[in-house]
Design an enzyme around this catalytic site. Structure first.
Site, PDB file in Angstrom:
ATOM      1  N   LYS A 193      12.744  -7.120  -0.623  1.00 38.47           N
ATOM      2  CA  LYS A 193      11.696  -7.846  -1.325  1.00 38.47           C
ATOM      3  C   LYS A 193      10.387  -7.077  -1.216  1.00 38.47           C
ATOM      4  CE  LYS A 193       8.593 -10.601  -0.523  1.00 38.47           C
ATOM      5  NZ  LYS A 193       7.596 -10.111  -1.534  1.00 38.47           N
ATOM      6  N   CYS A 220      -2.123   1.611   7.233  1.00 37.29           N
ATOM      7  CA  CYS A 220      -2.074   0.939   8.538  1.00 37.29           C
ATOM      8  C   CYS A 220      -2.540   1.915   9.618  1.00 37.29           C
ATOM      9  CB  CYS A 220      -0.668   0.475   8.818  1.00 37.29           C
ATOM     10  SG  CYS A 220       0.507   1.799   8.581  1.00 37.29           S
ATOM     11  N   ASN A 246       0.800  -1.245   0.000  1.00 32.72           N
ATOM     12  CA  ASN A 246       0.000   0.000   0.000  1.00 32.72           C
ATOM     13  C   ASN A 246       0.820   1.275   0.000  1.00 32.72           C
ATOM     14  OD1 ASN A 246       0.858  -0.633   2.569  1.00 32.72           O
ATOM     15  ND2 ASN A 246      -0.844   0.392   3.551  1.00 32.72           N
ATOM     16  N   GLU A 272       6.411  -3.852  11.560  1.00 35.27           N
ATOM     17  CA  GLU A 272       5.415  -2.784  11.426  1.00 35.27           C
ATOM     18  C   GLU A 272       4.163  -3.447  10.872  1.00 35.27           C
ATOM     19  OE1 GLU A 272       7.559   0.425  12.822  1.00 35.27           O
ATOM     20  OE2 GLU A 272       5.464   0.238  12.253  1.00 35.27           O
TER      21      GLU A 272
HETATM   22  O1  TXE Z   1       0.706  -7.521   3.753  1.00 37.09           O
HETATM   23  P1  TXE Z   1       1.251  -9.017   3.614  1.00 37.09           P
HETATM   24  P2  TXE Z   1       0.058  -6.614   2.583  1.00 37.09           P
HETATM   25  C1  TXE Z   1      -0.044  -3.687   7.023  1.00 37.09           C
HETATM   26  C2  TXE Z   1      -1.505  -3.361   6.969  1.00 37.09           C
HETATM   27  C3  TXE Z   1      -2.072  -4.677   6.467  1.00 37.09           C
HETATM   28  C4  TXE Z   1      -0.987  -5.227   5.557  1.00 37.09           C
HETATM   29  C5  TXE Z   1      -1.313  -5.010   4.099  1.00 37.09           C
HETATM   30  O2  TXE Z   1      -1.984  -2.999   8.219  1.00 37.09           O
HETATM   31  O3  TXE Z   1      -2.252  -5.535   7.574  1.00 37.09           O
HETATM   32  O4  TXE Z   1       0.204  -4.523   5.875  1.00 37.09           O
HETATM   33  O5  TXE Z   1      -0.169  -5.236   3.317  1.00 37.09           O
HETATM   34  C6  TXE Z   1       5.667 -10.766   2.311  1.00 37.09           C
HETATM   35  N1  TXE Z   1       7.736 -14.454   5.263  1.00 37.09           N
HETATM   36  N2  TXE Z   1       0.740  -2.477   6.944  1.00 37.09           N
HETATM   37  O6  TXE Z   1      -1.259  -7.193   2.192  1.00 37.09           O
HETATM   38  O7  TXE Z   1       0.353  -9.857   2.785  1.00 37.09           O
HETATM   39  C7  TXE Z   1       4.803 -10.417   1.126  1.00 37.09           C
HETATM   40  O8  TXE Z   1       5.320 -11.004  -0.058  1.00 37.09           O
HETATM   41  C8  TXE Z   1       8.282 -13.335   4.734  1.00 37.09           C
HETATM   42  C9  TXE Z   1       1.332  -2.000   8.160  1.00 37.09           C
HETATM   43  O9  TXE Z   1       1.068  -6.402   1.515  1.00 37.09           O
HETATM   44  O10 TXE Z   1       1.582  -9.457   4.987  1.00 37.09           O
HETATM   45  C10 TXE Z   1       4.919  -8.893   1.118  1.00 37.09           C
HETATM   46  O11 TXE Z   1       6.122  -8.482   0.506  1.00 37.09           O
HETATM   47  N3  TXE Z   1       7.615 -12.449   3.964  1.00 37.09           N
HETATM   48  C11 TXE Z   1       2.314  -0.934   7.949  1.00 37.09           C
HETATM   49  C12 TXE Z   1       4.984  -8.546   2.611  1.00 37.09           C
HETATM   50  O12 TXE Z   1       5.341  -9.759   3.260  1.00 37.09           O
HETATM   51  C13 TXE Z   1       6.313 -12.706   3.696  1.00 37.09           C
HETATM   52  C14 TXE Z   1       2.064   0.050   6.863  1.00 37.09           C
HETATM   53  C15 TXE Z   1       3.659  -8.038   3.180  1.00 37.09           C
HETATM   54  O13 TXE Z   1       2.632  -8.889   2.761  1.00 37.09           O
HETATM   55  C16 TXE Z   1       5.645 -13.854   4.202  1.00 37.09           C
HETATM   56  C17 TXE Z   1       1.481  -0.581   5.690  1.00 37.09           C
HETATM   57  C18 TXE Z   1       6.418 -14.745   5.026  1.00 37.09           C
HETATM   58  N4  TXE Z   1       5.874 -15.858   5.539  1.00 37.09           N
HETATM   59  C19 TXE Z   1       0.795  -1.791   5.775  1.00 37.09           C
HETATM   60  N5  TXE Z   1       4.344 -13.824   3.769  1.00 37.09           N
HETATM   61  C20 TXE Z   1       2.772  -0.225   9.222  1.00 37.09           C
HETATM   62  N6  TXE Z   1       2.267  -0.563  10.410  1.00 37.09           N
HETATM   63  O14 TXE Z   1       3.642   0.611   9.121  1.00 37.09           O
HETATM   64  C21 TXE Z   1       4.215 -12.699   3.030  1.00 37.09           C
HETATM   65  N7  TXE Z   1       5.380 -12.041   2.968  1.00 37.09           N
END
Ligand code: TXE
Length: 418
Positions: free
Chosen positions: A129, A237, A106, A203
């Protein structure tokens, strides 16, 4: 997919004086400034972020580049008198080593900049990544570092889904994982890092509330809620997903919010993902006041829709009878990223700022809008103690080394030779 870190690049980057490393970041800031429109257009094209918000996101990376470049000449350590004669005592910051930055979709440029820029100026090398949903943005952002002349191997971009993320987390050369994403995936990363003895900075999600007290400037509160609840279609977030309103003004505030929400258009796909939770809430007694930018009232604080992150254009209204009750409602959710309170009473504002359990608190502003010079991050399920941005980021991306130089020419034993 294999990743082979550049150990030569790592050694030479670490040995590069910090002020010289910073010069690359100044150039990154200049290129970002010159390419702001192009990069914003790529963000809009790839993830659908409105043009003004996409430009704001690139501006955030520009601000971070200049802020962290300045840290190239401010990596202060400490010198302090030793308790022993003819002995020098000091501490210095050192890089952690190879940092794996794993980021969400996002904020495809701003959030990566919050990790990459402090990591680089402190002498780390980075393997990044990006989200599989924002790889064009990532390629464009990585190109900026190449155009700035960053030596090969100092910043490596690897693409792919969570499996590639997991591979990086487990890579033996990675010393720190800086992860931004969902709570579920953040926990997987944290467990792996714990097993492997690696530092892990998380985060994660938010369930952020705006509290509106009976003495609030109502019009100001409506502006702040509408922007922080439905800007980016509620996919920050830090987005506001709960309004906690004093009963004396609940009706007036609700009416004003409904009028404004009706005018908005939102990301339909994001809303669609939220529909099951909305229907469940209605079954539990909630009332849907608007579609599109969705407002629900008749919601109690413990309902799932008032507890769980939906990450979409949905905001619930919860009625309270006092500031104390509002603080309790605000704090009783798993996440603790951002909170906000609207009041014109300075005592209530400062009481709330102290008592609200979140990493960020706004008074008379909505829950979004962090600035790069202050720590960013949250408590409880949002984070695990490390912060991004501001001076706090220096601790996340560096280690302290303490150095003692004994020039007495004899054995001296601290605490013993008195
Ligand atoms: O997250 P995802 P998304 C949070 C927001 C929401 C989420 C949305 O609150 O919950 O992010 O983003 C990788 N091991 N924030 O849908 O699906 C995946 O490939 C290692 C908080 O993208 O969790 C991607 O690159 N990596 C924030 C990344 O993780 C893994 C601000 C995130 O994917 C993995 C913005 C694994 N097992 C959004 N599985 C803040 N608080 O600052 C997935 N990935």
């Amino acid at each position: 997919m294999q990743f082979r870190p550049h150990s030569a690049a790592q050694h030479s980057w670490r040995a590069t004086p910090a002020p010289r490393r910073a010069e690359f970041l100044y150039r990154v800031g200049e290129i970002l400034r010159d390419k702001k429109r192009d990069l914003a257009a790529i963000i809009t094209g790839e993830i659908g972020k409105p043009a003004t918000e996409a430009a704001g996101e690139v501006q955030e990376a520009i601000d971070m580049a200049y802020y962290m470049a300045g840290e190239g000449r401010r990596q202060f350590g400490h010198t302090v008198p030793s308790e022993l004669p003819d002995k020098w005592a000091m501490s210095v910051r050192e890089p952690v080593g190879l940092v794996a930055a794993i980021t969400a979709w996002n904020f495809p440029i701003a959030v990566p900049s919050w990790k990459i820029l402090p990591a680089l100026v402190l002498g780390n090398t980075v393997v990044w990544k990006p989200s599989e949903r924002a790889e064009r943005c990532a390629a464009a952002f990585a190109q900026v570092f190449r155009d700035a002349g960053l030596p090969i191997g100092v910043l490596e971009l690897v693409t792919g889904d969570g499996r590639v993320g997991e591979m990086l987390v487990r890579h033996p050369d990675v010393r720190l994982v800086s992860f931004t994403g969902s709570r579920e995936n953040g926990r997987r990363v944290a467990v792996a890092c714990a097993e492997l003895g690696k530092r892990c900075a998380l985060e994660l999600g938010g369930k952020n509330a705006v509290i509106v007290l009976d003495d609030a400037d109502l019009e100001l509160a409506v502006d702040g809620i509408i922007w922080s609840a439905f800007g980016t279609s509620g996919q920050r977030c830090t987005s506001c997903s709960r309004v906690v309103v004093h009963k004396a003004i609940r009706q007036a505030l609700t009416q004003a919010l409904v009028e404004r929400a009706k005018e908005l258009s939102v990301d339909e796909a994001a809303l669609k993902r939220c529909e099951p939770a909305i229907l469940d809430a209605i079954k539990a007694g909630a009332r849907r006041l608007t579609t599109g930018a969705t407002l629900l009232d008749n919601v109690t604080a413990q309902m799932p829709i008032a507890q769980e992150e939906l990450f979409g254009p949905v905001c619930v209204i919860i009625e309270v009878g006092s500031l104390e009750e509002a603080i309790t409602v605000n704090n009783n959710v798993p996440y603790g990223l951002s909170s906000s309170i609207y009041t014109q009473d300075v005592s209530r504002a400062f009481t709330a700022a102290r008592e609200l359990s979140s990493g960020i608190v706004y008074v008379n502003a909505g829950t979004t809008g962090s600035e790069v010079q202050l720590p960013f991050g949250g408590v409880r399920s949002t984070g695990n103690g490390w912060r991004e941005a501001g001076q706090a980021a220096l601790d996340t991306f560096s280690e302290w080394k303490t150095i003692y130089v004994d020039y007495s020419g004899r054995l001296q034993r601290a605490q013993i030779d008195r």
